[in-house]
Write a protein that holds these residues in place. Structure first.
Motif, short mmCIF file in Angstrom:
data_model
loop_
_atom_site.label_atom_id
_atom_site.label_comp_id
_atom_site.label_asym_id
_atom_site.label_seq_id
_atom_site.Cartn_x
_atom_site.Cartn_y
_atom_site.Cartn_z
N UNK A 1 0.75 -1.34 0.04
CA UNK A 1 -0.01 0.04 0.12
C UNK A 1 1.10 1.22 0.02
N UNK A 2 0.55 2.11 -0.80
CA UNK A 2 1.06 3.40 -1.05
C UNK A 2 0.53 4.37 -0.52
N UNK A 3 0.62 5.04 0.75
CA UNK A 3 -0.41 6.14 1.07
C UNK A 3 0.23 7.30 1.85
N UNK A 4 -0.22 8.35 2.11
CA UNK A 4 0.43 9.44 2.70
C UNK A 4 0.42 9.16 4.06
N UNK A 5 1.74 9.75 4.85
CA UNK A 5 1.66 9.44 6.25
C UNK A 5 0.57 10.63 6.82
N UNK A 6 -0.07 10.43 8.09
CA UNK A 6 0.26 9.31 8.86
C UNK A 6 -0.17 8.06 8.45
N UNK A 7 0.39 6.90 9.11
CA UNK A 7 0.06 5.61 8.82
C UNK A 7 -0.62 4.83 10.03
#
Lengths: 439, 350
Positions: free
Chosen positions: B27-33
């Motif tokens: 999964x490629x998502x922006x922080x925060x995780x």
């Protein structure tokens, strides 16, 4: 314990017990290193080794490429196989040096301990050593340390803050360093005190690391000449953010848009100080670091001491392998870290952790209900909901006027948001837009 | 677990580094995780939960007929939201997020017990459709939807909206004997007859009034739970109740025969429901604490002005609606001060 802290902030789940009891473990050198040549914030370093050339342990492969830049050294002996371009975590393209490791030569090498004449230590000595060793801030921001240590001559410096907060969940690399390398960290502080003659030195450690607090207390007892104080910090995120830490430890406020230097303060992370110590007492450049490998998706979470350029594959192997449930890999902590799509990345100077997270669902974003939670948790006292709304609406001037540039993207707002709005992503978008378009 | 590498390499050279993990990549998502457990749904249903004691109590006071009104109010509110969303080709699931439930509940609580089921249905429809969905749905509305519904009913059903019924007597040893089936509310009695109901009766719901707003005590308890949970914030509640009390008391001291006490003003009518559950509606009230205080004081002043000098005995509804209208302005001008930013901007640059 009486603790100090900053205003606002959040309380994420910490998950530190995964690795806080795991002693730092040295990993066998990998056969191949993929050494990124841009491991710091600032101007890219200048490559001085070419394809086919051999390198020895600790030999510089890049020189500084500007005032705000840093050298890069080979952590191993071997041959430069090629220079390739690959993305860094986050997507920016950079040169990587692929080094075929000469295992025998690398493993037979040892760093000679040497004595340091404290009376010869001054600012120039510190700065030239730090430049020579390629040291950058190892807490994650990777700002070249020599720039931090070289305030303009008109700016008096009277305070030093040791950043041992380690407020990001999961990460324990700094915690382990504080316990296992207490003397080195204090030794580096002694060197710096010699050069800067601080009026106050604060060791800021979150109180969830009582053993580190005790270790510093005990180590400092040997050096009564240091004006040092161990400061237990409240466990709260982002306690380790420079401005928040300075406020908590000293009560001083870094002006918006300014630097700690502006109020006479220097802050260094404990890993950085360990590197400074090694640069002086082992003549060792920054070629390795401790990486916390953790998360529910890794079999044996560990704190690994690895050469820079170690491929993540190698970390995974040393930590027992990845579980199938792993959904996301994060470089750094879960609050500010960067997700990577594959394991095809390697350890850099700022890689404090590699986390294997199993949370598959991306929480659904719902409309902003204007609850103001983000406003109440923002440590910079910004209005994140407005910044996100302005960014969405393309009102970048308005976002700028509300101080979007003062956001350091700690993620407290997005963490606390009940509507799960990706506030940080929108803030980053606005910042980039403003920077590129010159608004 | 290994898959071919897909990362770009220089000069078209294929990279041979292998990747573990799923083939399609991580999964490629922006922080925060990582995220807190809070959600809009959770907030809404917690509000509903704290309203339930007062809701149940109102059924015991006014009979099971009001239970039907609650069911109609909530069902029509949810249905209106779902249908509107479907017509607008949006996900109708937002009808389940709890906000429509709150609107339906609150609307019925502000109505007289004798109101007709049709009126409730009309009110709930107007509350959600005009009060919320026309603006774009949850988060985009300017006015408190339940109060929009109530304001509509006050105009559309003027008679049944001002016909009151006495509650069942729960505690025989308390309060004044109740004979009539219809009676004036304490506020109407105070305004037009200058007779003041006993405070204790108002506290425990032994006076005439709207379905859910008669028991000041239960509403306050629910509201305090919300305050403790951090779902509603003290600035609006305290400044609203405080300004009503102080202003009421000032007028009372000036002319005790004409004006009831400050405590009376706080316990009467929709004050508790308004202060804890309506003025604090996140969407339609300011999101800063400073803004909340301005909102609360503004609403408090309006309540007293309407109650003592206006044409209506009760003013909570209009006070909140009027302050809703100025909330965007408050939000625009009340900004937090960035950490490290000095009042004098030139000074910051030395």
């Amino acid at each position: 314990m009486r603790t100090v802290t900053f205003r606002k902030g959040v309380h994420p789940r910490y998950h530190k017990s995964n690795t806080s009891g795991e002693a730092i473990e040295k990993v066998p050198t990998p056969n191949t290193l993929l050494l990124p040549l841009l491991q710091h914030l600032g101007a890219p370093s200048k490559l001085i080794k070419d394809k086919g050339e051999s390198v020895s342990v600790g030999e510089a492969v890049c020189n500084v490429g500007g005032r705000i830049s840093a050298r890069v050294h080979s952590p191993v002996a071997g041959t430069v196989r090629r220079i390739i371009q690959k993305p860094l975590p986050g997507g920016r393209m950079a040169d990587y040096m692929e080094i075929t490791v000469d295992k025998d030569a690398t493993e037979s090498h040892s760093w000679e301990e040497q004595s340091v004449d404290l009376s010869k230590i001054d600012r120039e000595a510190i700065i030239s050593k730090v430049v020579e060793a390629g040291i950058v801030g190892m807490g994650g921001a990777t700002f070249p340390t020599h720039v931090k240590y070289a305030p303009p001559s008109t700016q008096p410096i009277d305070t030093f803050v040791v950043n041992g907060a380690e407020c990001e969940p999961y990460l324990t690399c700094d915690h382990r360093l504080m316990i296992e390398r207490t003397a080195a960290i204090v030794g580096a502080v002694r060197l710096l005190h010699r050069a800067y003659d601080f009026k106050g030195i604060y060791f800021g450690v979150e109180e969830n690391k009582p053993d580190a607090l005790v270790a510093f207390q005990a180590a400092l007892a040997d050096f009564p000449e240091l004006p040092a104080k161990v400061v237990p910090l409240e466990v709260k995120y982002p306690q380790g953010a420079e401005k928040m830490l300075i406020y908590a430890a000293t009560g001083r406020v870094v002006p918006a848009g300014g630097l700690p230097l502006d109020i006479g303060v220097i802050v260094s992370n404990v890993a950085t100080l360990n590197a400074v110590y090694e640069a002086f007492y082992l003549n060792k450049p920054l070629v390795d670091r401790v990486v916390t490998v953790s998360g529910d998706g890794i079999r044996n979470p560990k704190n690994l001491l690895v050469p820079l350029g170690t491929p993540f594959e190698h970390l995974v192997e040393a930590a027992g392998g990845v579980k199938d449930a792993t959904a996301k890999v994060v470089v750094g902590g879960p609050m500010m870290g960067v997700a990577v799509p594959t394991l095809d990345y390697s350890v850099m100077k700022g890689t404090s952790g590699v986390l294997f997270l199993t949370q598959k669902d991306v929480p659904e974003e719902t409309p902003c209900i204007k609850c103001g939670k983000c406003v109440r948790v923002c440590p910079m006292n910004l209005m994140p909901l407005k910044l996100a709304a302005y960014a969405k609406a393309g009102k970048f001037l308005e976002a700028k006027e509300l101080g979007v540039a003062d956001c350091f993207e700690c993620g407290s707002c997005a963490f606390g948001c009940p509507a799960k709005i990706r506030i940080v992503a929108w803030v980053r978008y606005a910042k980039n837009y403003i920077r590129v378009k010159g608004i | 677990m290994s898959s071919p590498d897909t990362s770009p390499a220089a000069g078209g050279q294929p990279e041979q580094a292998k990747s573990e993990g799923p083939k399609e990549g991580f999964l490629l998502t922006s922080s925060p995780h990582t995220f807190s457990d809070s959600s809009t749904k959770k907030i809404m249903y917690l509000v509903v939960a704290t309203l339930l004691p007062a809701t149940v109590f109102s059924v015991t006071l006014f009979g099971t007929s009001v239970l039907l009104l609650y069911v109609i109010g909530v069902a029509v509110a949810m249905a209106t939201e779902a249908v509107t969303k479907i017509v607008r080709k949006r996900s109708w699931h937002s009808a389940l997020d709890g906000s429509a439930v709150i609107t339906g509940l609150l609307l019925v609580m502000t109505l007289p017990p004798t109101v007709s089921p049709i009126a409730v249905a009309v009110g709930a429809f107007v509350a959600i459709f005009i009060g919320k969905e026309v603006f774009g749905g949850l988060g985009a509305n300017i006015f408190n939807p339940a109060l929009v519904g109530r304001a509509f009913l006050a105009a559309a059903y003027p008679v049944s909206m001002t016909t009151w019924k006495n509650p069942a007597r729960l505690f025989g040893f308390l309060g004044t004997p109740v004979d009539a089936t219809t009676s004036a509310t304490p506020l109407a009695a105070a305004k037009f007859d200058h007779t003041f109901a006993p405070l204790l009766n108002m506290l425990i719901g032994q006076t005439g009034g709207s379905i859910g707003e008669t028991s000041a005590l239960l509403l306050a308890l629910g509201g305090i739970v919300l305050l403790i949970l951090g779902i509603i914030r003290w600035p609006i509640v305290v400044s609203f109740l405080g300004s009503v009390f102080v202003l009421g008391e000032i007028f009372h001291l000036a002319n005790p025969a004409a004006y009831p006490s400050g405590l009376f003003e706080v316990l009467a009518g929709g004050m508790m429901l308004g202060a804890f559950y309506m003025a604090t509606d996140m969407v339609t009230s300011p999101y800063t604490d400073k803004g909340g205080v301005i909102f609360g004081i503004g609403a408090g002043v309006l309540v007293i002005i309407i109650r003592l000098f206006g044409g209506y005995p009760e003013g909570v509804m209009y006070a909140i609606l009027l302050m809703n209208a100025v909330t965007p302005i408050i939000n625009r001008f009340v900004n937090s001060k960035t950490f490290g930013r000095r009042p004098d901007k030139a000074e910051a640059k030395q």
